[in-house]
Design a protein around this motif. Structure first.
Motif, short mmCIF file in Angstrom:
data_model
loop_
_atom_site.label_atom_id
_atom_site.label_comp_id
_atom_site.label_asym_id
_atom_site.label_seq_id
_atom_site.Cartn_x
_atom_site.Cartn_y
_atom_site.Cartn_z
N ILE A 85 0.30 14.61 -92.85
CA ILE A 85 0.19 14.54 -94.14
C ILE A 85 1.22 14.52 -95.12
O ILE A 85 2.29 15.37 -94.49
N ALA A 86 1.20 13.60 -95.79
CA ALA A 86 2.38 13.46 -96.76
C ALA A 86 2.04 13.52 -98.10
O ALA A 86 0.80 12.88 -98.46
N SER A 87 2.72 14.37 -98.95
CA SER A 87 2.12 14.50 -100.50
C SER A 87 3.48 14.65 -101.43
O SER A 87 4.52 15.44 -101.10
N SER A 88 3.19 13.85 -102.52
CA SER A 88 4.53 14.15 -103.52
C SER A 88 3.59 15.06 -104.64
O SER A 88 4.30 15.59 -105.57
N THR A 89 2.33 15.55 -104.57
CA THR A 89 1.78 16.42 -105.09
C THR A 89 1.30 17.73 -104.59
O THR A 89 0.04 17.98 -104.58
N PRO A 90 1.86 18.32 -104.02
CA PRO A 90 1.31 19.54 -103.09
C PRO A 90 0.69 20.77 -104.14
O PRO A 90 0.92 20.78 -105.19
N TYR A 91 -0.09 21.47 -103.29
CA TYR A 91 -0.78 22.56 -104.05
C TYR A 91 -1.04 23.57 -103.29
O TYR A 91 -0.69 23.49 -101.95
N ASP A 92 -1.29 24.83 -103.68
CA ASP A 92 -1.50 26.10 -103.00
C ASP A 92 -2.59 25.83 -102.03
O ASP A 92 -3.73 25.42 -102.44
N GLY A 93 -2.44 25.91 -100.71
CA GLY A 93 -3.58 25.87 -99.91
C GLY A 93 -3.21 24.61 -98.95
O GLY A 93 -3.92 24.52 -97.92
N LEU A 94 -2.55 23.50 -99.22
CA LEU A 94 -2.27 22.41 -98.81
C LEU A 94 -1.56 22.51 -97.39
O LEU A 94 -2.23 22.14 -96.13
N SER A 95 -0.53 23.59 -97.41
CA SER A 95 0.23 23.88 -96.12
C SER A 95 -0.74 24.58 -95.06
O SER A 95 -0.79 24.14 -93.85
N GLU A 96 -1.48 25.30 -95.53
CA GLU A 96 -2.31 26.03 -94.78
C GLU A 96 -3.66 25.18 -94.26
O GLU A 96 -3.81 25.29 -92.86
N LEU A 97 -3.79 24.25 -94.90
CA LEU A 97 -4.97 23.42 -94.45
C LEU A 97 -4.49 22.26 -93.38
O LEU A 97 -4.95 22.06 -92.28
N ALA A 98 -3.13 22.05 -93.73
CA ALA A 98 -2.44 21.12 -92.39
C ALA A 98 -2.38 21.93 -91.23
O ALA A 98 -2.60 21.59 -90.05
N ARG A 99 -2.07 23.30 -91.45
CA ARG A 99 -1.86 24.00 -90.21
C ARG A 99 -3.06 24.36 -89.31
O ARG A 99 -3.34 24.21 -88.16
N GLU A 100 -4.10 24.48 -90.24
CA GLU A 100 -5.54 24.51 -89.57
C GLU A 100 -6.06 23.34 -88.78
O GLU A 100 -6.55 23.52 -87.57
N PHE A 101 -5.54 22.19 -89.03
CA PHE A 101 -5.90 21.15 -88.39
C PHE A 101 -4.79 20.54 -87.56
O PHE A 101 -4.78 19.55 -86.84
#
Length: 383
Positions: free
Chosen positions: A156-172
């Motif tokens: 996943i690549a993002s220039s607009t990260p938000y709270d919860g995105l890193s947790e979502l990435a780890r989950e998958f």
């Protein structure tokens, strides 16, 4: 194949529940399958993964996609994929990152014994997901990518990260790369592509759904054509935030006609003239279904375009060596909604300008003007 009678997100989640056992089907992991099967009290049939999950007797044969899983129950922990199977086997014995390659061992198989006896082959394919903003559909997209019958790396690549995105990435189990500043869709796609190191890569759009056999069918087609540079599949449309699909619209029929005029019933074309013929009247190649050969360097999209950056990239690739491969089966669902960049580009007149630019690159000026005008008229009322 897509079952239009059942909600597509439910289909993807059912398939994801079955991916726990399909992960064990890689060459060299047969012993591990047997160990896990013995630990949770079930049988493993050759070529069918773990035939029963847990002691409850629910069946979940691997490699049969949604058709099989619709006919069977799913283990209560199945919705968590590998995590559910790890808990069923032994929650204290299995690490988070893999079978025995984490904190402990798999059903009595030690880490060193596992690594020496069952090497894991590297995936040939990556999904890269450019995540922009907070999409309500990103989780469903990631679920569909993890539900594939053949495993891929996930980025996943993002220039607009938000709270919860890193947790979502780890989950998958996805690698997350944050970049900046936000430079538009082209930069987002290029930054996502730069994360992949596998021979094949697909830019998965965060709002779309990929059916379970997408990767397997794509890599099989790539193996059949060693000269393949670009592969793409058929698709259906997913309407807005609903789970309603459509596959027979006038525009989709026109796109299929343009492709058949270029491919003439063949599965692949390699001559530059034939490849360009598919692109002279528009871009019928669906971007989210495209898988690219990385080659010596990652493919790149023009960062000054907002709508036709995929069309431009395919034209440039058509002029280079390598075959275009058309997998006619519908293997993904492309979501159509007013918030998409394409819809915004139509409303703001960006698409009409970029259409003119593309037709100018493919036709003499008088013909290019006629084609661009026809497209512009077709957008009337699209906003």
């Amino acid at each position: 194949m897509l079952d239009h009678r059942q909600p597509v997100v439910d289909q993807a989640r059912l398939a994801a529940a079955g991916r726990a056992q399909s992960r064990f089907e890689r060459p060299g992991l047969a012993d591990v399958c047997d160990a896990v099967a013995g630990r949770i009290g079930c049988d493993r049939r050759p070529g069918h993964g773990l035939h029963h999950l847990g002691r409850r007797g629910q069946s979940g044969q691997a490699r049969h996609g949604l058709r099989h899983f619709r006919r069977h129950h799913v283990h209560p922990d199945g919705h968590r994929g590998l995590a559910g199977l790890r808990r069923a086997a032994d929650p204290d014995a299995v690490g988070r990152r893999g079978l025995g390659v984490g904190r402990g061992a798999v059903a009595g198989v030690g880490r060193a014994e596992f690594l020496s006896a069952a090497p894991v082959s590297e995936p040939l394919h990556s999904f890269v997901v450019p995540a922009y903003g907070r999409s309500p559909h990103l989780r469903a997209c990631l679920e569909s990518l993890r539900a594939q019958t053949q495993a891929s790396r996930l980025h996943i690549a993002s220039s607009t990260p938000y709270d919860g995105l890193s947790e979502l990435a780890r989950e998958f189990g996805a690698d997350l790369a944050v970049h900046g500043p936000n430079g538009g869709i082209g930069r987002d796609w290029n930054q996502a592509l730069a994360q992949a190191a596998t021979p094949w890569v697909t830019v998965a759009h965060q709002d779309d759904i990929y059916l379970p056999d997408f990767t397997r069918r794509t890599l099989a087609a790539a193996q059949a054509r060693p000269d393949a540079a670009l592969l793409f599949t058929g698709y259906a449309e997913l309407l807005g935030d609903s789970e309603v699909t459509r596959a027979g619209t006038a525009m989709l029929r026109i796109k299929r006609l343009l492709l058949e005029l270029a491919f003439l019933g063949r599965e692949a074309i390699a001559a530059p003239g034939a490849k360009l013929r598919a692109l002279r009247f528009g871009c019928p190649i669906p971007c989210p279904s495209v898988t690219l050969a990385r080659g010596a360097a990652a493919p790149r999209f023009r960062e000054d375009l907002r709508v036709n950056l995929d069309w431009d990239a395919w034209v440039r690739r058509a002029r280079e060596p390598g075959a275009f491969v058309y997998i006619r089966e519908q293997l993904m669902l492309h979501r159509i909604h007013p918030g998409s960049e394409t819809s915004a580009g139509v409303r703001e007149g960006v698409r009409a300008a970029e259409d003119q630019m593309m037709f100018d690159s493919l036709w003499p000026r008088p013909i290019a003007r006629v084609l661009a005008r026809a497209y512009r008229l077709s957008y009337a009322g699209a906003a």
